[in-house]
Design a protein around this motif. Structure first.
Motif, mmCIF file in Angstrom:
data_model
loop_
_atom_site.group_PDB
_atom_site.id
_atom_site.type_symbol
_atom_site.label_atom_id
_atom_site.label_comp_id
_atom_site.label_asym_id
_atom_site.label_seq_id
_atom_site.Cartn_x
_atom_site.Cartn_y
_atom_site.Cartn_z
ATOM 1 N N TYR A 460 0.846 -1.200 0.000
ATOM 2 C CA TYR A 460 0.000 0.000 0.000
ATOM 3 C C TYR A 460 0.880 1.248 0.000
ATOM 4 O O TYR A 460 2.069 1.197 0.309
ATOM 5 C CB TYR A 460 -0.898 0.025 1.244
ATOM 6 C CG TYR A 460 -0.118 0.092 2.545
ATOM 7 C CD1 TYR A 460 0.333 1.307 3.058
ATOM 8 C CD2 TYR A 460 0.210 -1.075 3.240
ATOM 9 C CE1 TYR A 460 1.078 1.358 4.230
ATOM 10 C CE2 TYR A 460 0.953 -1.027 4.414
ATOM 11 C CZ TYR A 460 1.377 0.202 4.903
ATOM 12 O OH TYR A 460 2.125 0.259 6.049
ATOM 13 N N GLN A 461 0.245 2.361 -0.339
ATOM 14 C CA GLN A 461 0.860 3.677 -0.177
ATOM 15 C C GLN A 461 -0.135 4.496 0.638
ATOM 16 O O GLN A 461 -1.310 4.598 0.272
ATOM 17 C CB GLN A 461 1.130 4.316 -1.548
ATOM 18 C CG GLN A 461 2.205 5.377 -1.494
ATOM 19 C CD GLN A 461 2.624 5.868 -2.878
ATOM 20 O OE1 GLN A 461 1.918 5.646 -3.865
ATOM 21 N NE2 GLN A 461 3.739 6.555 -2.958
ATOM 22 N N GLU A 462 0.340 5.046 1.741
ATOM 23 C CA GLU A 462 -0.567 5.761 2.664
ATOM 24 C C GLU A 462 -0.548 7.254 2.346
ATOM 25 O O GLU A 462 0.466 7.933 2.482
ATOM 26 C CB GLU A 462 -0.128 5.529 4.115
ATOM 27 C CG GLU A 462 -1.164 5.994 5.116
ATOM 28 C CD GLU A 462 -0.786 5.674 6.561
ATOM 29 O OE1 GLU A 462 -1.311 6.373 7.442
ATOM 30 O OE2 GLU A 462 0.025 4.763 6.798
ATOM 31 N N ILE A 463 -1.721 7.749 1.892
ATOM 32 C CA ILE A 463 -1.860 9.158 1.494
ATOM 33 C C ILE A 463 -3.091 9.742 2.169
ATOM 34 O O ILE A 463 -4.203 9.233 2.013
ATOM 35 C CB ILE A 463 -1.990 9.279 -0.047
ATOM 36 C CG1 ILE A 463 -0.782 8.622 -0.747
ATOM 37 C CG2 ILE A 463 -2.133 10.738 -0.472
ATOM 38 C CD1 ILE A 463 -0.974 8.382 -2.232
ATOM 39 N N LYS A 464 -2.875 10.798 2.948
ATOM 40 C CA LYS A 464 -3.974 11.505 3.651
ATOM 41 C C LYS A 464 -4.869 10.552 4.443
ATOM 42 O O LYS A 464 -6.105 10.634 4.403
ATOM 43 C CB LYS A 464 -4.839 12.301 2.663
ATOM 44 C CG LYS A 464 -4.082 13.294 1.805
ATOM 45 C CD LYS A 464 -3.646 14.514 2.577
ATOM 46 C CE LYS A 464 -2.968 15.543 1.689
ATOM 47 N NZ LYS A 464 -2.149 16.501 2.438
#
Length: 482
Positions: A460-464
């Motif tokens: 995953y990529q954690e954004i906001k």
């Protein structure tokens, strides 16, 4: 279980109400409270659990473990303690039947190598014929059953729950990563360790610990708490190795690739397929690369011997073990270059991985590094990460990692601030991580190596505050397929 029995390992300041009440469950999350539960009000780093006492009682909590008593205590039994953080592990241990005393639990702490060592021990002991459990960053395992991991070390209640399930499954051993946060927050309080391993210590988690000394002392507290019956295996090649064990009651053993120690290893040969090592006078081939992995394997070997295994049996199985997911994981391209995905997210880890790649390349190919830094974490390591990447790479692409609640461009700018004009000639910044990886693949030629660092096993990529699906390994394979 009666509440009075659960309190026997702690010293409450006072108990208001009936301590003979029956407790059917424990929780620190008010949303998970059910009838008959004990609610533990924790003063967390983000939220104070005391705010949710009313909600917990509304959902059926019959008792509350807390530091501050509310004005009205007539709705449940209240147990007041000086520190719920200190008490919760001891209470959870009793509630779940003291599971860590029913098997041999080994903890691994340090900046780098925790996941690799804990996972290799789990795999090694299973291949030696034992039933085992694993508690790690990547995933928790109860024998073959995977239990997804949300933290490196779960909270004390979830931890004891998992250990109790391991006991029920007949596990004789459990291997566990112990993060500095978990030790400092006493998430491992009440557990009985048969042994502990120290890997190394470099700058990390300064956003939480503030100073390297605080970070080191959090790790050291784990060894300070080990009982006389336990063993402590420490890395003699790390300047903090002996500091970690200077106050421990455990039996101290050392491992080293450079100096005199109880367990010693020497690198004989290295290829991308693996290495040949000399471990305590025995030659063994392993499916790992990098001098740091020689240290990791030595820690595994020493621990197995301290747990009563024979050297010959251990080395035989070690030769069959494979690398942990997302740790120096090679993916070969049809064009003849190699992409390596690794979790390296500290300056030291990045330096180690790049050194490992150069050891194998031996000047016969270029190194292209793709890396970033996590948002809402230690900003001080960002320029150092960029410097390490540039120092050992022919080209560097600075990109987004897990920006969390920060602007990815701000993080990239922090990294670039560590580079001078000459170093900047090697560097390009591409915010979109997928595009950054694609660009590296377009730059690469036969015999080159692309290092994609920072996320490793993460998918995953954690954004906001939102986790979007993103797996470096999938992205690389898609690009190669095209």
């Amino acid at each position: 279980m009666k509440l009075s029995l659960l309190l026997k390992n702690i010293n409450p300041l006072q108990v208001v109400g009936n301590d003979d009440v029956e407790i059917t469950g424990i929780n620190i999350d008010s949303r998970k409270i059910a009838a008959g539960h004990l609610f533990v009000a924790m003063k967390g780093t983000q939220v104070d659990g005391h705010q949710f006492i009313g909600k917990a009682i509304g959902q059926g909590a019959v008792a509350v473990l807390c530091e501050d008593l509310p004005a009205d205590t007539s709705d449940a039994t209240y147990v007041q303690v000086a520190s719920t953080e200190d008490a919760v592990g001891k209470v959870a241990t009793l509630f779940y039947g003291d599971p860590s005393s029913k098997m041999k639990l080994v903890g691994v702490t340090g900046t780098n190598g925790k996941t690799t060592i804990a996972t290799l021990l789990y795999n090694l002991f299973r291949k030696l014929g034992y039933r085992c459990g694993l508690l790690s960053t990547v995933c928790n395992y109860i024998e073959d059953e995977a239990v997804p991991a949300s933290h490196t070390t779960p909270d004390p209640i979830e931890l004891n729950q998992l250990l109790a399930r391991m006991v029920d499954a007949g596990c004789q051993y459990a291997f566990m990563e112990c993060s500095s946060h978990a030790i400092h927050q006493k998430r491992i309080g009440g557990l009985k360790f048969a042994g502990g391993i120290f890997t190394n210590l470099t700058r990390d988690h300064m956003d939480y610990h503030k100073t390297v000394e605080n970070y080191r002392n959090a790790k050291k507290a784990f060894f300070d708490a080990l009982p006389k019956s336990a063993f402590a295996i420490t890395n003699a090649d790390d300047k903090n190795g002996m500091v970690m064990v200077q106050n421990t009651k455990a039996t101290v053993k050392t491992y080293s690739t450079r100096t005199m120690a109880d367990f010693r290893a020497r690198l004989l040969e290295c290829h991308f397929e693996g290495m040949y090592l000399d471990i305590d006078g025995h030659e063994v081939g392993v499916q790992f690369i990098g001098k740091f992995n020689v240290s990791n394997l030595l820690a595994v070997y020493g621990t197995a011997l301290m747990l009563g295994q024979k050297a010959e049996d251990v080395l035989l199985v070690m030769s069959t073990l494979k690398s942990v997911s997302g740790r120096l994981e090679p993916i070969r391209s049809p064009e003849g270059f190699t992409a390596i995905v690794d979790y390296a997210h500290t300056p030291d880890a990045l330096e180690n991985v790049l050194k490992a790649i150069h050891e194998v390349l031996n000047g016969k190919g270029r190194v292209i590094t793709v890396c970033g830094a996590g948002g809402n974490r230690d900003k001080g390591k960002r320029p150092i990460m960029a410097q390490e990447a540039v120092k050992q790479s022919d080209r560097v692409i600075i990109t987004s990692d897990n920006p969390r609640f920060e602007d990815p461009q701000d993080i990239i700018n922090d990294m670039l601030s560590g580079l001078d004009k000459q170093q900047m000639k090697k560097v390009v910044a591409i915010t979109d991580r997928r595009e950054a990886i694609r660009t590296a693949c377009m730059m690469a030629q036969k015999g080159d190596v692309i290092l994609i660092a920072g996320k490793g096993h993460e998918d995953y990529q954690e954004i906001k505050g939102v986790k979007h699906h993103f797996d470096d390994r999938e992205v690389v394979r898609d690009i190669f397929a095209q």
